[in-house]
Design an enzyme around this catalytic site. Sequence first.
Site, short mmCIF file in Angstrom:
data_model
loop_
_atom_site.label_atom_id
_atom_site.label_comp_id
_atom_site.label_asym_id
_atom_site.label_seq_id
_atom_site.Cartn_x
_atom_site.Cartn_y
_atom_site.Cartn_z
N ASP A 4 0.78 -1.20 -0.19
CA ASP A 4 -0.21 -0.20 0.42
C ASP A 4 0.81 0.89 0.08
OD1 ASP A 4 -2.33 1.15 -0.13
OD2 ASP A 4 -2.64 1.03 1.79
N ASP A 11 -3.31 2.61 -6.23
CA ASP A 11 -2.42 2.63 -4.62
C ASP A 11 -2.41 1.59 -4.69
OD1 ASP A 11 -3.85 3.12 -3.79
OD2 ASP A 11 -3.89 5.03 -2.49
N GLU A 12 -2.52 0.11 -4.58
CA GLU A 12 -2.45 -1.27 -3.68
C GLU A 12 -2.30 -1.99 -5.01
OE1 GLU A 12 -5.02 -1.44 -0.14
OE2 GLU A 12 -6.97 -0.61 -1.23
#
Length: 408
Positions: A13, A107-108
């Site tokens: 993350d 973003d993860e």
Amino acid sequence: MDDSWDAVVLHVDMDAFFLSVELLDHPHLAGRPALVAQRGGRSVVLSASYEARGFGIRSAMPLAQAMALCPGVVVVEPRHDRYTEASRRIMGILGGFTPVLEQLSVDEAFLDVSGARRRLGSPARIGALIREQVRERTGLPCTVGAAATKSVAKIASTRAKPDGLAVVPPARTREYLDPLPVQALWGVGPVLGQRLVSAGLTTVGDLAAQSPRRMERWLGVQGPALVRLAQGIDPRPVTPEHDTKSLGVERTFDRDVNDPAQLHRHLVGLSHEGAIRLRRAGFRAGAISVKVKAPDLSVRTRTVTLATPTDSAGPIAAAAESLLHGLLEAHRVPVRLLGIRAERLSGAGEAVQESLLWEDERPQADWSQADRVADDIREKFPWAALKPATLVDPRPPADDPEGGHDLR
């Protein structure tokens, strides 16, 4: 620590992703309260630095509330093309560790690195290598959680933030989970969390000790599933590459807009922003939808199928203009929000030519070439304010009525 376990799931993350990307171009903001948001009374916080979070600022919080909590916070306008490009690079790095990668958002991602153990070593070492490579190759910080299941790995990364690494071996899963607040469980939001606490279930261990049948009578099928997650049981595999179905951009206006010319300018801007994101992601759109939200929050949409998939702003804007005209004719109300969504996506290599949507039927290859030249300029000079002539406002900028700091 026992590193002999076979199944290893990592949750990677990025930390304050949008803001961290902005810090690459504006390093003087490091260590200062800063956030990413569109300027405007109806805007919300998209990303906040950890210094800003110290004032109580959180993602999805109204911008006005965030500025009231920290009047000196720096407000950075979002640049989604930069975030999309950073995400592409990050996922490329993660894919070098294992092909079993499930991207959850920009973003993860989850990674199953079981097959990489012999080559790369222990879960702790793999997590450290990932953090090191992402930092070295992008300049961005990330946090990694490692466990035997997806849910525990996600909890571990959340609690290790920012810029951390947490490893939870299978034999210590209950030891790790039991003392945590029940809200730490993946899928327990504020409302459900309050219901559980009100019933005396304040920790994950309290929930893990419950009878699944009793919880089913109380919460339905969600009850037994929560008990299993609290016990560290989560059989869901890491599923590589779910298909992207659509890609959208939208804008909420500070004041409701009734002027068709003004809406047209916004539509052109959204079309160019959407086209840039399509090209960055390697997609072409086979259909375009336009969404308008009225002051009473009612939402209306219209969709058109394109003759040929495209990633150029010109055809997208032409199709969107026709849809918007129809929406405004059918419902003569001011517009609070305007959005465009590219649908029926296909890979850029799957289409042989651009759509012919113009009345004079000029080949769209000319537009495509111009788009890619502009993309090259943005890549080499990311600070360049490249935009269509339609969007150039000849008027001088008005004074900022909201206070705070603005970074342009």
